[in-house]
Design a protein around this motif. Structure first.
Motif, mmCIF file in Angstrom:
data_model
loop_
_atom_site.group_PDB
_atom_site.id
_atom_site.type_symbol
_atom_site.label_atom_id
_atom_site.label_comp_id
_atom_site.label_asym_id
_atom_site.label_seq_id
_atom_site.Cartn_x
_atom_site.Cartn_y
_atom_site.Cartn_z
ATOM 1 N N LYS A 215 0.836 -1.206 0.000
ATOM 2 C CA LYS A 215 0.000 0.000 0.000
ATOM 3 C C LYS A 215 0.871 1.257 0.000
ATOM 4 C CE LYS A 215 -3.959 -2.083 2.414
ATOM 5 N NZ LYS A 215 -5.064 -1.715 1.508
ATOM 6 N N LEU A 216 1.991 1.206 0.699
ATOM 7 C CA LEU A 216 2.907 2.351 0.702
ATOM 8 C C LEU A 216 3.461 2.608 -0.696
ATOM 9 C CD1 LEU A 216 4.789 1.796 4.073
ATOM 10 C CD2 LEU A 216 3.578 3.882 3.404
ATOM 11 N N THR A 217 3.741 1.537 -1.444
ATOM 12 C CA THR A 217 4.200 1.692 -2.824
ATOM 13 C C THR A 217 3.132 2.387 -3.662
ATOM 14 O OG1 THR A 217 5.570 -0.297 -2.651
ATOM 15 C CG2 THR A 217 5.007 0.458 -4.866
ATOM 16 N N GLN A 218 1.871 2.018 -3.445
ATOM 17 C CA GLN A 218 0.768 2.647 -4.168
ATOM 18 C C GLN A 218 0.630 4.123 -3.782
ATOM 19 O OE1 GLN A 218 -2.691 0.245 -3.341
ATOM 20 N NE2 GLN A 218 -1.630 -1.650 -3.896
ATOM 21 N N ALA A 223 1.511 9.995 -5.135
ATOM 22 C CA ALA A 223 2.218 11.260 -4.898
ATOM 23 C C ALA A 223 3.123 11.605 -6.075
ATOM 24 C CB ALA A 223 3.020 11.165 -3.608
ATOM 25 N N GLY A 224 3.772 10.581 -6.634
ATOM 26 C CA GLY A 224 4.668 10.815 -7.763
ATOM 27 C C GLY A 224 3.948 11.300 -9.011
ATOM 28 N N ASN A 225 2.666 10.959 -9.128
ATOM 29 C CA ASN A 225 1.857 11.403 -10.265
ATOM 30 C C ASN A 225 1.166 12.734 -10.004
ATOM 31 O OD1 ASN A 225 2.476 9.173 -11.855
ATOM 32 N ND2 ASN A 225 0.831 7.942 -10.951
ATOM 33 N N GLY A 226 1.505 13.379 -8.866
ATOM 34 C CA GLY A 226 0.939 14.684 -8.553
ATOM 35 C C GLY A 226 -0.361 14.642 -7.771
ATOM 36 N N ALA A 227 -0.858 13.450 -7.467
ATOM 37 C CA ALA A 227 -2.109 13.321 -6.695
ATOM 38 C C ALA A 227 -1.771 13.307 -5.210
ATOM 39 C CB ALA A 227 -2.857 12.056 -7.106
ATOM 40 N N VAL A 228 -1.275 14.453 -4.707
ATOM 41 C CA VAL A 228 -0.776 14.491 -3.329
ATOM 42 C C VAL A 228 -1.905 14.390 -2.299
ATOM 43 C CG1 VAL A 228 1.396 15.676 -3.823
ATOM 44 C CG2 VAL A 228 -0.680 17.014 -3.460
ATOM 45 N N GLU A 229 -3.058 14.960 -2.593
ATOM 46 C CA GLU A 229 -4.162 14.885 -1.625
ATOM 47 C C GLU A 229 -4.679 13.460 -1.482
ATOM 48 O OE1 GLU A 229 -7.170 17.769 -2.361
ATOM 49 O OE2 GLU A 229 -5.834 19.473 -2.029
ATOM 50 N N SER A 300 3.758 18.854 -1.441
ATOM 51 C CA SER A 300 4.312 17.584 -1.915
ATOM 52 C C SER A 300 5.543 17.157 -1.116
ATOM 53 C CB SER A 300 4.672 17.682 -3.399
ATOM 54 O OG SER A 300 5.620 18.713 -3.620
ATOM 55 N N VAL A 301 6.339 18.138 -0.676
ATOM 56 C CA VAL A 301 7.520 17.820 0.130
ATOM 57 C C VAL A 301 7.100 17.234 1.474
ATOM 58 C CG1 VAL A 301 9.559 18.762 1.272
ATOM 59 C CG2 VAL A 301 8.906 19.584 -1.006
ATOM 60 N N HIS A 302 6.029 17.805 2.056
ATOM 61 C CA HIS A 302 5.511 17.304 3.324
ATOM 62 C C HIS A 302 5.027 15.870 3.165
ATOM 63 C CE1 HIS A 302 3.151 18.460 7.202
ATOM 64 N NE2 HIS A 302 3.567 17.218 7.249
ATOM 65 N N VAL A 303 4.319 15.592 2.083
ATOM 66 C CA VAL A 303 3.815 14.238 1.831
ATOM 67 C C VAL A 303 4.987 13.266 1.672
ATOM 68 C CG1 VAL A 303 2.532 12.769 0.226
ATOM 69 C CG2 VAL A 303 1.646 15.023 0.842
ATOM 70 N N ALA A 304 6.045 13.698 0.987
ATOM 71 C CA ALA A 304 7.222 12.850 0.811
ATOM 72 C C ALA A 304 7.860 12.517 2.160
ATOM 73 C CB ALA A 304 8.237 13.534 -0.101
ATOM 74 N N THR A 305 7.913 13.515 3.049
ATOM 75 C CA THR A 305 8.465 13.283 4.391
ATOM 76 C C THR A 305 7.616 12.279 5.162
ATOM 77 O OG1 THR A 305 9.362 15.532 4.471
ATOM 78 C CG2 THR A 305 9.102 14.390 6.576
ATOM 79 N N LEU A 306 6.291 12.428 5.084
ATOM 80 C CA LEU A 306 5.389 11.507 5.766
ATOM 81 C C LEU A 306 5.538 10.087 5.210
ATOM 82 C CD1 LEU A 306 2.225 13.788 5.915
ATOM 83 C CD2 LEU A 306 3.550 12.972 7.877
ATOM 84 N N LEU A 307 5.671 9.978 3.906
ATOM 85 C CA LEU A 307 5.873 8.668 3.290
ATOM 86 C C LEU A 307 7.157 8.013 3.805
ATOM 87 C CD1 LEU A 307 4.791 9.303 -0.400
ATOM 88 C CD2 LEU A 307 4.065 7.349 0.971
ATOM 89 N N ASN A 308 8.234 8.782 3.856
ATOM 90 C CA ASN A 308 9.513 8.246 4.317
ATOM 91 C C ASN A 308 9.427 7.778 5.765
ATOM 92 O OD1 ASN A 308 10.680 8.789 1.831
ATOM 93 N ND2 ASN A 308 11.505 10.777 2.467
#
Length: 323
Positions: A215-218, A223-229, A300-308
């Motif tokens: 699910k994390l990969t999905q 996020a990578g496709n710009g669908a950050v919300e 998007s940077v915030h979402v990337a941090t949360l993902l990590n």
């Protein structure tokens, strides 16, 4: 937290909350209120006359203090173990709000009755406030609030009015001891429990660690496709599932709690760091605003941090389970 750059508050009807963490020779609690308020004049508020309500509390550092529901700053004070004072200034409650508060004992009794009815409807034999002779096995003097029996197993249930005012270590020990008896499980319930019809409370209700990783990969692809919300909303479900799985795996009986309480308790048990706690609290606020339709900017940077951070927790907890 107060910022030195902020102007002093000038609005009336303020509430001052003081928690004095003391050593073996404390000052009288009523003697510290006035000096603290005087010290805040010109910094936090313009005049101490603006303070209409005061809550003052003293706790000894030598005594056990359950930090799970405390603000992070107060948790840090307890963890440091040195005499200190926590002060919070906020808006005062209206008198009618104070007078209309239902007693915690009434709420607890209602919760016990509701749980008893729910489990009876599910076919359990429910005993309320069982006597020692009615316990299924020796609990070393512990007396639960409810027992729900079915077939060769069941639930040992403790009901609390608040967000775990006692020791989490104690209930974790109880959960571990009770789990040694096949078919039996410890359940900690509070009046603020999340709705059990929608919140997973057993390992079977939750995804596997492998499924969470997928699910994390999905979420990362979204996020990578710009669908950050959509990525952020999906990520919250992954993070909350991981928290609940970890609580169950470690016999921390808090899996029924709503997300905010659950996160606080997992922080108190050292499962997440204070930096992660603060990050995920902010995450939860953004997610809640979005879920309720608020117009919210998602970076998007915030979402990337949360993902990590979520990937790191899931990987660590999955590895711990495999050991």
């Amino acid at each position: 937290m107060w910022n030195a750059a902020d102007l002093p508050v000038s609005s009336p009807f303020l509430r001052c909350v003081i928690v004095y963490l003391c050593d073996s020779a404390p000052a009288d609690i009523d003697n510290i209120i006035k000096p603290i308020q005087d010290a805040l004049v010109g910094l936090v508020f313009e005049d101490d006359f603006l303070v209409s309500d005061v809550d003052s509390h003293r706790r000894f550092l030598a005594d056990p203090i359950d930090v799970t529901s405390l603000p992070p700053l107060l948790q840090a004070g307890v963890a440091k173990g040195e005499e200190c004072v926590y002060v919070r200034i906020c808006d005062a409650q209206q008198p009618e709000e104070l007078l209309m508060t239902i007693s915690t004992q009434t709420l607890r009794d209602r919760k016990m009755d509701a749980l008893a009815a729910t489990y009876a409807k599910e076919g359990y034999l429910v005993l309320k406030e069982p006597a020692a002779g009615e316990l299924p096995f020796d609990l070393n003097g512990y007396r639960p609030d409810l027992i729900a029996k079915k077939d060769d197993g069941g639930l040992i249930i403790e009901v609390r009015a608040g967000a775990l005012p006692g020791s989490v270590d104690r209930v974790q020990y109880l959960a571990q001891e009770i789990s040694k008896h096949p078919g039996w499980r410890f359940l900690l319930a509070t009046v603020a429990d999340a709705d059990p019809s929608i919140v997973p409370t057993t390992a079977d209700d939750l995804p596997t660690w492998r499924q969470l990783a997928d699910k994390l990969t999905q979420a990362r692809a979204l996020a990578g496709n710009g669908a950050v919300e959509p990525a952020l909303l999906y990520l919250w479900g992954i993070f909350e599932a991981a928290l609940r799985k970890r609580a169950i795996a470690e016999n921390i009986p808090v899996e029924r709690l709503p997300p905010a309480m659950l996160l606080n308790h997992m922080y108190s048990q050292g499962e997440v760091s204070i930096a992660q706690h603060d990050l995920f609290r902010e995450f939860m606020t953004i997610r809640n605003r979005m879920a309720h339709g608020a117009n919210t900017t998602v970076d998007s940077v915030h979402v990337a941090t949360l993902l990590n951070e979520t990937e790191e927790l899931v990987a660590d907890w999955a590895a711990a389970k495999a050991v």
